[in-house]
Scaffold this active site. Sequence first.
Site, PDB file in Angstrom:
ATOM      1  N   GLU A  86       0.894  -1.155   0.000  1.00 17.74           N
ATOM      2  CA  GLU A  86       0.000   0.000   0.000  1.00 17.74           C
ATOM      3  C   GLU A  86       0.931   1.202   0.000  1.00 17.74           C
ATOM      4  OE1 GLU A  86      -3.218   0.333  -0.175  1.00 17.74           O
ATOM      5  OE2 GLU A  86      -3.743  -1.788  -0.150  1.00 17.74           O
ATOM      6  N   SER A  87       0.678   2.170  -0.907  1.00 16.36           N
ATOM      7  CA  SER A  87       1.724   3.164  -1.154  1.00 16.36           C
ATOM      8  C   SER A  87       1.300   4.617  -0.988  1.00 16.36           C
ATOM      9  CB  SER A  87       2.262   2.976  -2.579  1.00 16.36           C
ATOM     10  OG  SER A  87       1.279   3.388  -3.516  1.00 16.36           O
ATOM     11  N   THR A 136      11.385   3.124   0.239  1.00 14.78           N
ATOM     12  CA  THR A 136      11.228   4.559  -0.016  1.00 14.78           C
ATOM     13  C   THR A 136      12.175   5.389   0.840  1.00 14.78           C
ATOM     14  OG1 THR A 136       9.673   6.369   0.388  1.00 14.78           O
ATOM     15  CG2 THR A 136       9.311   4.405   1.648  1.00 14.78           C
ATOM     16  N   ASP A 137      12.476   6.610   0.385  1.00 14.05           N
ATOM     17  CA  ASP A 137      13.287   7.513   1.221  1.00 14.05           C
ATOM     18  C   ASP A 137      12.466   8.080   2.382  1.00 14.05           C
ATOM     19  OD1 ASP A 137      11.655   9.285  -0.176  1.00 14.05           O
ATOM     20  OD2 ASP A 137      13.284  10.562  -0.890  1.00 14.05           O
ATOM     21  N   GLU A 138      11.140   7.833   2.356  1.00 14.38           N
ATOM     22  CA  GLU A 138      10.311   8.377   3.438  1.00 14.38           C
ATOM     23  C   GLU A 138      10.616   7.700   4.781  1.00 14.38           C
ATOM     24  OE1 GLU A 138       6.238   9.262   2.553  1.00 14.38           O
ATOM     25  OE2 GLU A 138       6.642   9.418   0.413  1.00 14.38           O
ATOM     26  N   TYR A 162       2.273   5.130   6.569  1.00 11.58           N
ATOM     27  CA  TYR A 162       2.899   4.516   5.385  1.00 11.58           C
ATOM     28  C   TYR A 162       4.401   4.335   5.596  1.00 11.58           C
ATOM     29  CZ  TYR A 162       5.289   4.398   0.861  1.00 11.58           C
ATOM     30  OH  TYR A 162       6.142   4.076  -0.166  1.00 11.58           O
ATOM     31  N   LYS A 166       6.722   0.911   5.962  1.00 12.73           N
ATOM     32  CA  LYS A 166       7.837   0.569   5.056  1.00 12.73           C
ATOM     33  C   LYS A 166       9.133   0.416   5.860  1.00 12.73           C
ATOM     34  CE  LYS A 166       7.950   0.206   1.127  1.00 12.73           C
ATOM     35  NZ  LYS A 166       7.684  -0.932   0.197  1.00 12.73           N
ATOM     36  N   ASN A 191      10.671  10.142  -4.695  1.00 10.78           N
ATOM     37  CA  ASN A 191       9.357  10.147  -5.348  1.00 10.78           C
ATOM     38  C   ASN A 191       9.477   9.870  -6.838  1.00 10.78           C
ATOM     39  OD1 ASN A 191       8.502  11.228  -2.878  1.00 10.78           O
ATOM     40  ND2 ASN A 191       6.938  12.443  -3.909  1.00 10.78           N
ATOM     41  N   GLY A 298       1.394  15.942   9.875  1.00 12.02           N
ATOM     42  CA  GLY A 298       2.707  15.277   9.918  1.00 12.02           C
ATOM     43  C   GLY A 298       3.481  15.386   8.621  1.00 12.02           C
TER      44      GLY A 298
HETATM   45  P1  NAD Z   1       1.350   1.264  -6.362  1.00 14.50           P
HETATM   46  O1  NAD Z   1       0.402   1.576  -5.242  1.00 14.50           O
HETATM   47  O2  NAD Z   1       1.179   1.944  -7.660  1.00 14.50           O
HETATM   48  O3  NAD Z   1       1.334  -0.312  -6.651  1.00 14.50           O
HETATM   49  C1  NAD Z   1       1.286  -1.272  -5.639  1.00 14.50           C
HETATM   50  C2  NAD Z   1       0.925  -2.601  -6.270  1.00 14.50           C
HETATM   51  O4  NAD Z   1       0.935  -3.579  -5.219  1.00 14.50           O
HETATM   52  C3  NAD Z   1      -0.473  -2.631  -6.899  1.00 14.50           C
HETATM   53  O5  NAD Z   1      -0.407  -3.276  -8.166  1.00 14.50           O
HETATM   54  C4  NAD Z   1      -1.299  -3.436  -5.915  1.00 14.50           C
HETATM   55  O6  NAD Z   1      -2.354  -4.155  -6.530  1.00 14.50           O
HETATM   56  C5  NAD Z   1      -0.250  -4.372  -5.324  1.00 14.50           C
HETATM   57  N1  NAD Z   1      -0.614  -4.833  -3.977  1.00 14.50           N
HETATM   58  C6  NAD Z   1      -1.053  -4.086  -2.930  1.00 14.50           C
HETATM   59  N2  NAD Z   1      -1.317  -4.882  -1.876  1.00 14.50           N
HETATM   60  C7  NAD Z   1      -1.019  -6.156  -2.260  1.00 14.50           C
HETATM   61  C8  NAD Z   1      -1.066  -7.413  -1.610  1.00 14.50           C
HETATM   62  N3  NAD Z   1      -1.497  -7.538  -0.351  1.00 14.50           N
HETATM   63  N4  NAD Z   1      -0.668  -8.501  -2.293  1.00 14.50           N
HETATM   64  C9  NAD Z   1      -0.230  -8.406  -3.590  1.00 14.50           C
HETATM   65  N5  NAD Z   1      -0.193  -7.242  -4.262  1.00 14.50           N
HETATM   66  C10 NAD Z   1      -0.581  -6.130  -3.591  1.00 14.50           C
HETATM   67  O7  NAD Z   1       2.801   1.513  -5.747  1.00 14.50           O
HETATM   68  P2  NAD Z   1       4.109   2.073  -6.475  1.00 14.50           P
HETATM   69  O8  NAD Z   1       4.077   3.537  -6.433  1.00 14.50           O
HETATM   70  O9  NAD Z   1       4.293   1.370  -7.751  1.00 14.50           O
HETATM   71  O10 NAD Z   1       5.219   1.582  -5.436  1.00 14.50           O
HETATM   72  C11 NAD Z   1       5.803   0.291  -5.549  1.00 14.50           C
HETATM   73  C12 NAD Z   1       6.781   0.099  -4.415  1.00 14.50           C
HETATM   74  O11 NAD Z   1       7.772   1.106  -4.464  1.00 14.50           O
HETATM   75  C13 NAD Z   1       6.144   0.191  -3.038  1.00 14.50           C
HETATM   76  O12 NAD Z   1       6.729  -0.780  -2.219  1.00 14.50           O
HETATM   77  C14 NAD Z   1       6.486   1.587  -2.565  1.00 14.50           C
HETATM   78  O13 NAD Z   1       6.586   1.634  -1.168  1.00 14.50           O
HETATM   79  C15 NAD Z   1       7.827   1.790  -3.229  1.00 14.50           C
HETATM   80  N6  NAD Z   1       8.174   3.188  -3.541  1.00 14.50           N
HETATM   81  C16 NAD Z   1       7.313   4.001  -4.236  1.00 14.50           C
HETATM   82  C17 NAD Z   1       7.688   5.305  -4.548  1.00 14.50           C
HETATM   83  C18 NAD Z   1       6.804   6.203  -5.380  1.00 14.50           C
HETATM   84  O14 NAD Z   1       7.147   7.374  -5.581  1.00 14.50           O
HETATM   85  N7  NAD Z   1       5.682   5.733  -5.919  1.00 14.50           N
HETATM   86  C19 NAD Z   1       8.929   5.781  -4.141  1.00 14.50           C
HETATM   87  C20 NAD Z   1       9.774   4.930  -3.428  1.00 14.50           C
HETATM   88  C21 NAD Z   1       9.388   3.637  -3.142  1.00 14.50           C
END
Ligand code: NAD
Length: 357
Positions: A86-87, A136-138, A162, A166, A191, A298
């Site tokens: 969950e993101s 994430t850097d968060e 969130y 993470k 991001n 926050g």
């Molecule tokens: P997103 O929300 O677009 O995609 C998440 C995906 O995970 C979705 O396809 C969803 O269906 C799937 N998912 C969620 N819960 C699930 C579960 N219980 N079982 C199986 N699949 C599940 O997220 P994103 O932006 O593509 O981020 C992907 C990863 O990268 C995450 O771990 C996030 O923390 C990390 N991240 C994201 C960013 C950003 O800017 N978007 C930056 C740094 C790190």
Amino acid sequence: MALKRILVTGGAGFIGSALVRYLVTETQDSVVVVDKLTYAGNLASLAPVAASDRFAFEQVDICDRPALDQVFATYQPDMVMHLAAESHVDRSIDGPAAFIETNIVGTYQMLEAARHYWNALDDEKKAAFRFHHISTDEVFGDLHGTDDLFTETTPYAPSSPYSASKASSDHLVRAWMRTYGLPTIITNSSNNYGPYHFPEKLIPLMILNALSAKPLPVYGNGAQIRDWLFVEDHARALYRVVTAGEVGETYNIGGHNERKNLDVVHTLCDLLEELAPQKPAGVTHYRDLITYVTDRPGHDMRYAIDASKMAQELDWKPQETFETGMRKTVLWYLNNEAWWRSVQDGSYTGERLGLDA
Ligand code: NAD
């Protein structure tokens, strides 16, 4: 290098689908995507590679251990790239439970499924196996000084449900390496933005609201600073890490693009003036649509990544500047209306989102 079979969790999401498109089109490796298809998962984002015989999809929840064991047994992956999560920070404030469940418990189940599978591999496959956790850097919290940057050794200080979830998952991954020897690698990135980004996130939200003459809501005074990374640069970095990174290491991935949120919105408005000059009725300048809304509780003030380890050790640098990446992104949304309309009206999963309010 021998061809690999890579298990990608969250491959129907924003970054996961960019990674899968990269793997199928730019490498010879095979991919199996494990994704629950929550509201954030969209099979249309995988359409460009869906016909490949090196692509497979399994609709599985990462909290479902028997289903995960079945996937490992069926596909016999050489490595795992774990992105499912969950993101969305605002959703984590309104309803943290799913973040605890998927990001913490789900990562635990992934680690256990991977560990049991890995334990049974022969020595050569065992040594080559990787569990790459994408984070994430968060997790580092807030930067206040303008010169500071997050490095791989910055202490964790997450602010939101969130980022706390993470951070927890990062700790679990390190513990599975230390305690059980599972060959793990962690990346923490800034991001991301780019094509196929879900319209609840800042950049696509602003583009699509502007095109419909809706307000462009900026939190607080818009002075929060983020480092922006083009998603295709991130996908390339992730592949570099999983194939050439050191086991047990952490790598920060950033775009060298620090921008205030308000400047991001101004850039988007200016690009739209140029690329979509036929404005909707009632709009003279896209910038006139900007409105300031109550800040997120926050809200971290500044994130910025020192990505020099990626450059020095893995010879990776982003190819896009903020300007080139943003231009590609705006053009993509202008040219892919069917994708974002299906997200807005809910026809991609049947779940209608309150995105057009
Ligand atoms: P997103 O929300 O677009 O995609 C998440 C995906 O995970 C979705 O396809 C969803 O269906 C799937 N998912 C969620 N819960 C699930 C579960 N219980 N079982 C199986 N699949 C599940 O997220 P994103 O932006 O593509 O981020 C992907 C990863 O990268 C995450 O771990 C996030 O923390 C990390 N991240 C994201 C960013 C950003 O800017 N978007 C930056 C740094 C790190």
